[in-house]
Design an enzyme around this catalytic site. Structure first.
Site, PDB file in Angstrom:
ATOM      1  N   GLU A 126       0.837  -1.205   0.000  1.00 50.75           N
ATOM      2  CA  GLU A 126       0.000   0.000   0.000  1.00 50.75           C
ATOM      3  C   GLU A 126       0.866   1.248   0.000  1.00 50.75           C
ATOM      4  O   GLU A 126       1.823   1.340   0.772  1.00 50.75           O
ATOM      5  CB  GLU A 126      -0.893  -0.012   1.245  1.00 50.75           C
ATOM      6  CG  GLU A 126      -2.221   0.660   1.056  1.00 50.75           C
ATOM      7  CD  GLU A 126      -3.141  -0.087   0.113  1.00 50.75           C
ATOM      8  OE1 GLU A 126      -3.256   0.345  -1.053  1.00 50.75           O
ATOM      9  OE2 GLU A 126      -3.727  -1.098   0.536  1.00 50.75           O
ATOM     10  N   ASP A 176       2.934   2.166  -4.862  1.00 49.77           N
ATOM     11  CA  ASP A 176       2.873   2.229  -6.337  1.00 49.77           C
ATOM     12  C   ASP A 176       3.421   3.527  -6.915  1.00 49.77           C
ATOM     13  O   ASP A 176       3.868   3.551  -8.052  1.00 49.77           O
ATOM     14  CB  ASP A 176       1.471   1.911  -6.877  1.00 49.77           C
ATOM     15  CG  ASP A 176       0.399   2.899  -6.464  1.00 49.77           C
ATOM     16  OD1 ASP A 176       0.599   3.616  -5.468  1.00 49.77           O
ATOM     17  OD2 ASP A 176      -0.639   2.953  -7.144  1.00 49.77           O
ATOM     18  N   SER A 178     -25.109   9.171 -14.849  1.00 55.61           N
ATOM     19  CA  SER A 178     -24.807   8.038 -13.977  1.00 55.61           C
ATOM     20  C   SER A 178     -26.012   7.783 -13.084  1.00 55.61           C
ATOM     21  O   SER A 178     -26.532   8.720 -12.465  1.00 55.61           O
ATOM     22  CB  SER A 178     -23.596   8.351 -13.097  1.00 55.61           C
ATOM     23  OG  SER A 178     -23.534   7.389 -12.061  1.00 55.61           O
ATOM     24  N   GLY A 186     -15.700   6.232  -2.858  1.00 54.24           N
ATOM     25  CA  GLY A 186     -14.930   6.858  -1.785  1.00 54.24           C
ATOM     26  C   GLY A 186     -14.575   5.912  -0.660  1.00 54.24           C
ATOM     27  O   GLY A 186     -14.351   6.322   0.470  1.00 54.24           O
ATOM     28  N   GLY A 197     -12.122   3.373  -1.024  1.00 56.38           N
ATOM     29  CA  GLY A 197     -10.819   2.743  -1.219  1.00 56.38           C
ATOM     30  C   GLY A 197     -10.869   1.488  -2.076  1.00 56.38           C
ATOM     31  O   GLY A 197      -9.911   0.728  -2.125  1.00 56.38           O
ATOM     32  N   SER A 221     -11.620   1.824  -5.270  1.00 55.96           N
ATOM     33  CA  SER A 221     -11.294   2.388  -6.583  1.00 55.96           C
ATOM     34  C   SER A 221     -12.434   2.496  -7.570  1.00 55.96           C
ATOM     35  O   SER A 221     -12.333   2.069  -8.719  1.00 55.96           O
ATOM     36  CB  SER A 221     -10.164   1.588  -7.230  1.00 55.96           C
ATOM     37  OG  SER A 221      -8.976   2.072  -6.718  1.00 55.96           O
ATOM     38  N   SER A 222     -13.507   3.091  -7.114  1.00 54.95           N
ATOM     39  CA  SER A 222     -14.586   3.357  -8.061  1.00 54.95           C
ATOM     40  C   SER A 222     -14.103   4.353  -9.114  1.00 54.95           C
ATOM     41  O   SER A 222     -14.485   4.260 -10.282  1.00 54.95           O
ATOM     42  CB  SER A 222     -15.829   3.879  -7.345  1.00 54.95           C
ATOM     43  OG  SER A 222     -15.608   5.152  -6.774  1.00 54.95           O
ATOM     44  N   ASP A 243      -4.388   1.198  -9.145  1.00 59.51           N
ATOM     45  CA  ASP A 243      -5.845   1.058  -9.216  1.00 59.51           C
ATOM     46  C   ASP A 243      -6.319   0.815 -10.644  1.00 59.51           C
ATOM     47  O   ASP A 243      -7.088  -0.096 -10.927  1.00 59.51           O
ATOM     48  CB  ASP A 243      -6.532   2.315  -8.667  1.00 59.51           C
ATOM     49  CG  ASP A 243      -6.121   2.607  -7.238  1.00 59.51           C
ATOM     50  OD1 ASP A 243      -5.407   1.781  -6.648  1.00 59.51           O
ATOM     51  OD2 ASP A 243      -6.512   3.670  -6.720  1.00 59.51           O
ATOM     52  N   TYR A 283      -2.883  12.633   0.375  1.00 58.28           N
ATOM     53  CA  TYR A 283      -2.212  11.715  -0.555  1.00 58.28           C
ATOM     54  C   TYR A 283      -1.087  12.458  -1.279  1.00 58.28           C
ATOM     55  O   TYR A 283       0.046  11.992  -1.355  1.00 58.28           O
ATOM     56  CB  TYR A 283      -3.257  11.228  -1.557  1.00 58.28           C
ATOM     57  CG  TYR A 283      -2.922   9.960  -2.288  1.00 58.28           C
ATOM     58  CD1 TYR A 283      -3.558   8.767  -1.954  1.00 58.28           C
ATOM     59  CD2 TYR A 283      -2.010   9.938  -3.340  1.00 58.28           C
ATOM     60  CE1 TYR A 283      -3.286   7.601  -2.640  1.00 58.28           C
ATOM     61  CE2 TYR A 283      -1.734   8.771  -4.028  1.00 58.28           C
ATOM     62  CZ  TYR A 283      -2.383   7.616  -3.677  1.00 58.28           C
ATOM     63  OH  TYR A 283      -2.102   6.462  -4.359  1.00 58.28           O
TER      64      TYR A 283
HETATM   65  P1  ADP Z   1     -12.595   5.569  -4.673  1.00 53.28           P
HETATM   66  O1  ADP Z   1     -11.891   5.559  -5.977  1.00 53.28           O
HETATM   67  O2  ADP Z   1     -11.785   5.028  -3.553  1.00 53.28           O
HETATM   68  O3  ADP Z   1     -13.947   4.912  -4.736  1.00 53.28           O
HETATM   69  P2  ADP Z   1     -12.531   8.392  -5.117  1.00 53.28           P
HETATM   70  O4  ADP Z   1     -12.830   9.564  -4.242  1.00 53.28           O
HETATM   71  O5  ADP Z   1     -11.195   8.297  -5.729  1.00 53.28           O
HETATM   72  O6  ADP Z   1     -12.879   7.083  -4.287  1.00 53.28           O
HETATM   73  O7  ADP Z   1     -13.583   8.358  -6.287  1.00 53.28           O
HETATM   74  C1  ADP Z   1     -14.965   8.464  -6.011  1.00 53.28           C
HETATM   75  C2  ADP Z   1     -15.588   9.422  -7.009  1.00 53.28           C
HETATM   76  O8  ADP Z   1     -15.591   8.819  -8.327  1.00 53.28           O
HETATM   77  C3  ADP Z   1     -17.034   9.718  -6.732  1.00 53.28           C
HETATM   78  O9  ADP Z   1     -17.162  10.768  -5.790  1.00 53.28           O
HETATM   79  C4  ADP Z   1     -17.540  10.115  -8.112  1.00 53.28           C
HETATM   80  O10 ADP Z   1     -17.175  11.435  -8.408  1.00 53.28           O
HETATM   81  C5  ADP Z   1     -16.753   9.193  -9.021  1.00 53.28           C
HETATM   82  N1  ADP Z   1     -17.516   7.960  -9.323  1.00 53.28           N
HETATM   83  C6  ADP Z   1     -17.188   6.703  -9.003  1.00 53.28           C
HETATM   84  N2  ADP Z   1     -18.104   5.822  -9.454  1.00 53.28           N
HETATM   85  C7  ADP Z   1     -19.039   6.536 -10.088  1.00 53.28           C
HETATM   86  C8  ADP Z   1     -20.277   6.225 -10.788  1.00 53.28           C
HETATM   87  N3  ADP Z   1     -20.713   4.977 -10.905  1.00 53.28           N
HETATM   88  N4  ADP Z   1     -20.956   7.247 -11.301  1.00 53.28           N
HETATM   89  C9  ADP Z   1     -20.528   8.521 -11.188  1.00 53.28           C
HETATM   90  N5  ADP Z   1     -19.416   8.861 -10.543  1.00 53.28           N
HETATM   91  C10 ADP Z   1     -18.666   7.912 -10.006  1.00 53.28           C
HETATM   92 MG    MG Z   2     -10.115   6.653  -6.394  1.00 55.34          MG
END
Ligand code: ADP
Ligand code: MG
Length: 401
Positions: A43, A46, A77, A134, A136, A138-139, A185, A235
């Site tokens: 962790e 990278d 979305s 949000g 962790g 990696s959305s 990620d 970060y």
């Molecule tokens: P993590 O990557 O750990 O989930 P981040 O803060 O880096 O957290 O990213 C989250 C952000 O990515 C959300 O606040 C949004 O802006 C965007 N996001 C992620 N998934 C979606 C989705 N399915 N639709 C729209 N926005 C998204």
């Molecule tokens: Mg992220």
């Protein structure tokens, strides 16, 4: 009833998206998916030229998409304001302060153009993700990799490899969104393989796939529900601290990343840092890389116990040296360590909230979830969520007939 989260099936998700797509955009479309990821160990290594060891997940982000005849970019979305449509343009690929989530996909369009891949026309894309944002897992990376995949497939950019989807996504996050993340990620989301974890040298992008199906145990992710709001600035601070440490160390030993140092070599040169905070940050980057090498070897030998012990040490280092945890996540990890059947447990992802990852023996998983849920609620008044992780495939098109 089990406390493990049960996700809707792909078929159900695509069915719901289809009806919204038809109402919102109309016309025909193609379907795509990019997974989230969980990092088992390695962790904050990278962006330090070290090793990481993530798995892609079976849950992630879906897109239905089609190209347009004009230069408009329409994005929606289902996760955001009920699918409200954002309308942008290929002639306006710049970061918008009030653009919110749309900056991630727009950043990928920008990265394609910036690397000489001119987009011939605009696109309509409808997204839906079942990764808790949000946390962790990696959305954001899955959204970026997915958008790259959509562009590659719709416009036929045959020169773009799966690995390029990762680097283009990272480029969008670093240079467009302004988050200085490493490559892990996006790499895991693009390159994942079912039932495997990816052992990746982030310096060379050399990778090995390691089977990650445990005989009598599973990967259990626990979501603290604490969103990592401060993460982006913290970060970037950690990254700057590591760069500073490299600069100081390179006055006595030629190195360009902390990942090049073994623990022994670090011990010899660390006095040059002369700053307690820099010392601890650098010590994390170096020892975490060493732990990741050791963990990979242990897994190949089938020594899951050692793997778990290294996960626990990784947590302590992230908690005390790198200081990227928070009280809620520390509590979940410390309590997990006391429970029967727990082989290892640690914070996973960027930190400052988010999730823990644990390896738990099958027969103890229900008890693990029940006890943690109860104790967490008593202590913080929050509900922990649990996902039993199934290492899945990287980003791909979904054939719909
Ligand atoms: P993590 O990557 O750990 O989930 P981040 O803060 O880096 O957290 O990213 C989250 C952000 O990515 C959300 O606040 C949004 O802006 C965007 N996001 C992620 N998934 C979606 C989705 N399915 N639709 C729209 N926005 C998204
Ligand atoms: Mg992220």
């Amino acid at each position: 009833m089990s406390l493990g989260t049960v996700f809707k099936s792909q078929k159900e998700i695509l069915g719901e998206m289809k009806s919204v797509y038809e109402k919102t955009f109309g016309g025909s479309y193609r379907a795509f998916f990019a997974p989230g990821r969980v990092n088992m160990i390695g962790e904050h290594t990278d962006y330090n030229g070290g090793h990481v060891f993530p798995c892609a997940l079976s849950f992630g982000t879906y897109a239905l998409a089609a190209k347009r005849d004009d230069r408009k970019v329409r994005l929606a979305s289902l996760n955001i304001r009920g699918g409200e449509v954002f309308e942008g343009s290929l002639d306006d690929l710049v970061y918008h302060e009030d653009g919110g989530w749309t900056n991630y996909p727009m950043g990928v369009l920008w990265a394609f153009e910036e690397t000489g891949r001119k987009l011939p026309s605009g696109v309509d894309i409808l997204y839906f993700g079942n990764i808790p944002a949000g946390s962790g897992l990696s959305s954001s990376a899955s959204l970026e990799v997915l958008t790259g995949l959509v562009l590659r497939e719709l416009f036929g950019f045959e020169d773009v490899s799966q690995e390029d989807l990762a680097t283009l996504g990272q480029m969008a996050e670093n240079q467009f969104v302004g988050m200085n993340c490493g490559i892990m990620d996006q790499y895991a989301s693009a390159m994942g393989q079912k039932d495997h974890a990816i052992y990746l040298d982030t310096n060379t992008l050399k990778k090995e796939y390691a089977p990650f199906v445990l005989k009598d145990a599973k990967i259990v992710i626990t979501n603290s529900g604490v969103k990592h709001q401060l993460a982006s600035s913290e970060y970037n601070t950690r990254r700057a601290e590591c760069e500073k440490a490299v600069e100081k160390i390179s006055s006595v030993k030629p190195v360009s990343t902390l990942g090049e140092l073994t623990t022994k070599e670090f011990e010899k040169v660390k006095d040059v840092l002369k700053d307690e905070t820099l010392l601890r940050r650098a010590r994390h980057a170096v020892t975490e890389n060493a732990r990741t090498l050791e963990a990979y070897d242990a897994l190949l030998k089938g020594d899951v116990e050692t793997f778990g012990k290294l996960m626990n040490e990784s947590h302590t280092s992230l908690e005390k040296d790198y200081e990227v945890s928070c009280p809620e996540v520390d509590f979940l990890v410390h309590e997990a360590w006391k429970l029967p059947g727990v082989i290892g447990s640690r914070i996973t992802g960027g930190g400052f909230g988010g999730c823990t990852v644990s390896i738990v023996k099958n027969e103890h998983i229900e008890n693990f979830m029940e006890v943690l849920q109860k104790k967490y609620k008593e202590k913080f008044g929050l509900d922990a969520e649990f996902y039993i992780a199934d290492p899945g495939d990287g980003a791909h098109e979904i054939r719909i007939d």
